[in-house]
Design an enzyme around this catalytic site. Structure first.
Site, PDB file in Angstrom:
ATOM      1  N   TYR A  89       0.663  -1.427  -0.126  1.00 21.82           N
ATOM      2  CA  TYR A  89       0.170   0.021   0.253  1.00 21.82           C
ATOM      3  C   TYR A  89       1.049   0.731   0.400  1.00 21.82           C
ATOM      4  O   TYR A  89       1.647   1.124   0.826  1.00 21.82           O
ATOM      5  CB  TYR A  89      -1.211  -0.441   0.972  1.00 21.82           C
ATOM      6  CG  TYR A  89      -2.348   0.852   1.276  1.00 21.82           C
ATOM      7  CD1 TYR A  89      -3.286   1.297   0.751  1.00 21.82           C
ATOM      8  CD2 TYR A  89      -1.964   2.249   1.885  1.00 21.82           C
ATOM      9  CE1 TYR A  89      -4.081   1.868   0.510  1.00 21.82           C
ATOM     10  CE2 TYR A  89      -3.248   3.582   1.651  1.00 21.82           C
ATOM     11  CZ  TYR A  89      -4.057   3.211   0.927  1.00 21.82           C
ATOM     12  OH  TYR A  89      -5.440   4.122   0.826  1.00 21.82           O
ATOM     13  N   TYR A 124      -5.286   5.908  -7.461  1.00 21.32           N
ATOM     14  CA  TYR A 124      -5.551   5.077  -5.946  1.00 21.32           C
ATOM     15  C   TYR A 124      -6.864   4.840  -5.813  1.00 21.32           C
ATOM     16  O   TYR A 124      -7.271   6.044  -5.955  1.00 21.32           O
ATOM     17  CB  TYR A 124      -4.862   6.698  -5.440  1.00 21.32           C
ATOM     18  CG  TYR A 124      -5.879   6.255  -3.712  1.00 21.32           C
ATOM     19  CD1 TYR A 124      -4.331   5.569  -3.149  1.00 21.32           C
ATOM     20  CD2 TYR A 124      -5.925   7.282  -3.161  1.00 21.32           C
ATOM     21  CE1 TYR A 124      -4.210   5.397  -1.582  1.00 21.32           C
ATOM     22  CE2 TYR A 124      -6.009   7.032  -1.608  1.00 21.32           C
ATOM     23  CZ  TYR A 124      -5.107   6.288  -1.317  1.00 21.32           C
ATOM     24  OH  TYR A 124      -5.115   6.083   0.068  1.00 21.32           O
TER      25      TYR A 124
END
Ligand SMILES: [Zn+2]
Lengths: 383, 154
Positions: A288, A338
């Site tokens: 992440y 994203y």
């Protein structure tokens, strides 16, 4: 033998919409498109779906999705909190539901119009009193500011430099340059561009921050037995974990004894305890990356190196294809899209199917992580 | 309605929106006192405030006065895009201060040249992890005072 999650379920379908700064369709429509595509990829009719999992920040409720796609009777549904910390947990919840007989076909998804929508931190009306009262009056307003504070301390304690953060941004950008679906396809990044870019919150510059994206993604989870009859090679959920460390405070984790030991450490301990292999056997990782400093922190947390060595780990092309640990092979949140980390899950599946645009040769194991710096989650996938 | 209940001045900085546990901190701050919540049972300080001691589970707490001294633990310099009252002063500093009394208690704040000075009033070259600082208070709105931090050796 006690019930176990290990390899009991598999991801058999993945779907996504295009990614762009601005898409016309609504979040609901994007969600439905990604889910229908994922079911088609699996070769499973929507009427067979009986479980849903998503994020608490997801704005389209299960009832809307279920009736739009034509799901059957749904017997399991859950939402996971903490924004990007919940990505892998959506799959974990479906794996738990399917492996314990609560459901048979689960769909996890995330749809978000963050590119064309408002920036959440601009909302001054509904600031959360805890912990906002301790930070926002002083102008610590945005997630980038909150993580920059930890990043500065990390750089001070361990001698990490902006070049280390650039290594992370560059690896993600290089992979996006190979991925036609990525927002940063055909847009190379140089060290000169990185070092000369504008600050967002010193010590973080523009390229240390993730993209602003409209788009949606989805995955389909079924039992390992059922998975053998689906269209693609099953990608097994080997282990899964959530992590909320003792005395953790979320993004503003300044109030613990050791703020640089984040939720990844907690998730990792559980993950490795339940796995047949360790970090040294991970072929490729999807980590992440809302902000570049999350990568060194996560590399340490998940045990790829020791405490304080995460930045140095990025040297010598270690995060690139052919390096010690290729990461974010579709471009990640920094350079593909994203969407709260869900694109990392889909890319993990592609790697283990052998269909990534930046394929790691013979990859059979993949770590996928959710947001570090918030209560998090992680998956170990294997083919 | 007092401005502290609204959570924001009309065009000024964001005001603290206290919760039940944090309210005493702001009440003491309004009197120019920097206090932290401590357990009345085992005397362990804790921040942010909360109803129960995570160490001994006592629900009794007291607010201990601090020396108001500390060191910079970390700092950032936000640049736009920011909310207008902050964008006007950007780039400014936000610091985290670890208190001399108990380095595990850390407070977010701003390093300023004088209690009422702007958030960009200190030369950025003076920002340094470990620098000793001392608390001061500034009034953001009527009845609302927040801690600021001054370099101990300006
Ligand atoms: Zn106690």
């Amino acid at each position: 033998m006690a019930a176990t999650l290990k390899d009991a379920t598999a991801i058999v379908g993945i779907g996504q919409t295009p990614f762009a700064r601005q898409l016309d369709a609504s979040e609901k429509t994007l969600a439905c498109r990604a889910i229908v595509a994922a079911l088609d990829d699996a070769g499973i009719h929507p009427s067979e779906v009986d479980a849903f999992a998503s994020y608490t920040m997801e704005e389209t409720a299960e009832v809307e999705i279920a009736k739009a796609i034509g799901a059957g009777d749904v017997t399991f549904f859950s939402q996971v909190g903490y924004g990007g910390g919940g990505s892998c947990a959506t799959i974990a919840h479906l794996a738990l539901a399917v492996s314990t007989g609560q459901a048979t076909v689960g769909v996890a998804w995330r749809s978000r119009k963050r590119g064309s929508g408002p920036r959440p931190w601009r909302n001054t009306r509904t600031q959360l009193p805890t912990p906002g009262q301790w930070t926002r009056p002083y102008g610590l307003l945005r997630p980038a500011d909150e993580i920059a504070m930890l990043a500065r301390r990390y750089m001070h304690e361990y001698g990490a430099t902006r070049d280390h953060l650039f290594n992370v941004a560059l690896a993600c950008r290089n992979r996006a340059n190979q991925n036609p679906a990525a927002m940063m396809y055909e847009r190379p990044l140089t060290r000169e561009m990185y070092m000369g870019s504008r600050w967002i919150s010193e010590p973080l510059c523009l390229f240390d921050n993730c993209l602003e994206t409209d788009g949606a993604l989805a995955c389909v989870v079924v039992s390992a037995q059922r998975a053998r009859d689906c269209r693609h090679r099953p990608v097994y959920v080997h282990a899964a974990a959530q992590g909320l460390p003792s005395q953790h405070h979320g993004m503003v984790n300044y109030w613990t004894d050791d703020p640089l030991t984040g939720p990844s450490w907690t998730a990792a301990r559980h993950l490795w305890k339940h796995a047949d292999f360790g970090p040294q056997h991970v072929d490729v990782a999807q980590i992440y990356d809302a902000f570049t400093p999350l990568i060194p922190l996560s590399l340490e947390g998940y045990g790829f190196c020791r405490r304080g060595e995460g930045a140095a780990f990025s040297e010598g092309g270690a995060l690139e294809i052919g390096g010690r640990l290729p990461i974010n092979t579709a471009g990640g949140g920094l350079s593909e899209a994203y969407v709260h980390g869900f694109n990392l899950i889909n890319e993990g599946v592609r790697q283990l199917r052998g269909s990534s645009t930046a394929q790691v040769p013979d990859a059979t194991t993949c770590l996928v992580t959710a947001g570090e710096g918030v209560p998090t989650s992680a998956l170990l996938l294997r083919s | 309605m007092s401005s502290i209940m609204k959570g924001t001045t009309d065009n000024g900085p964001l005001l603290p929106v206290p919760d039940e546990d944090g309210a005493p901190f702001w009440e003491f701050a309004a009197r120019g006192e920097l206090r932290v919540q401590c357990c009345a049972g085992c005397h362990e300080p804790r921040f942010p405030p909360r109803p129960c001691c995570p160490r001994c589970q006592s629900f009794d707490s007291e607010w201990r006065v601090t020396s108001g001294r500390g060191r910079i633990w970390s700092f950032v310099r936000p640049h736009p895009p920011l909310l207008p009252p902050y964008a006007e002063q950007a780039p400014y500093n936000v610091i985290v201060v670890e208190l001399a009394d108990d380095p595990r208690i850390r407070l977010v704040g701003n390093l300023v040249a004088a209690p009422d000075a702007a958030l960009d009033s200190v030369d950025p070259a003076r920002l340094r992890i470990g620098a000793p600082v001392v608390v001061a208070f500034t009034e953001l709105a009527e009845g609302v005072r927040v801690p600021r931090w001054l370099l101990e050796r300006p």
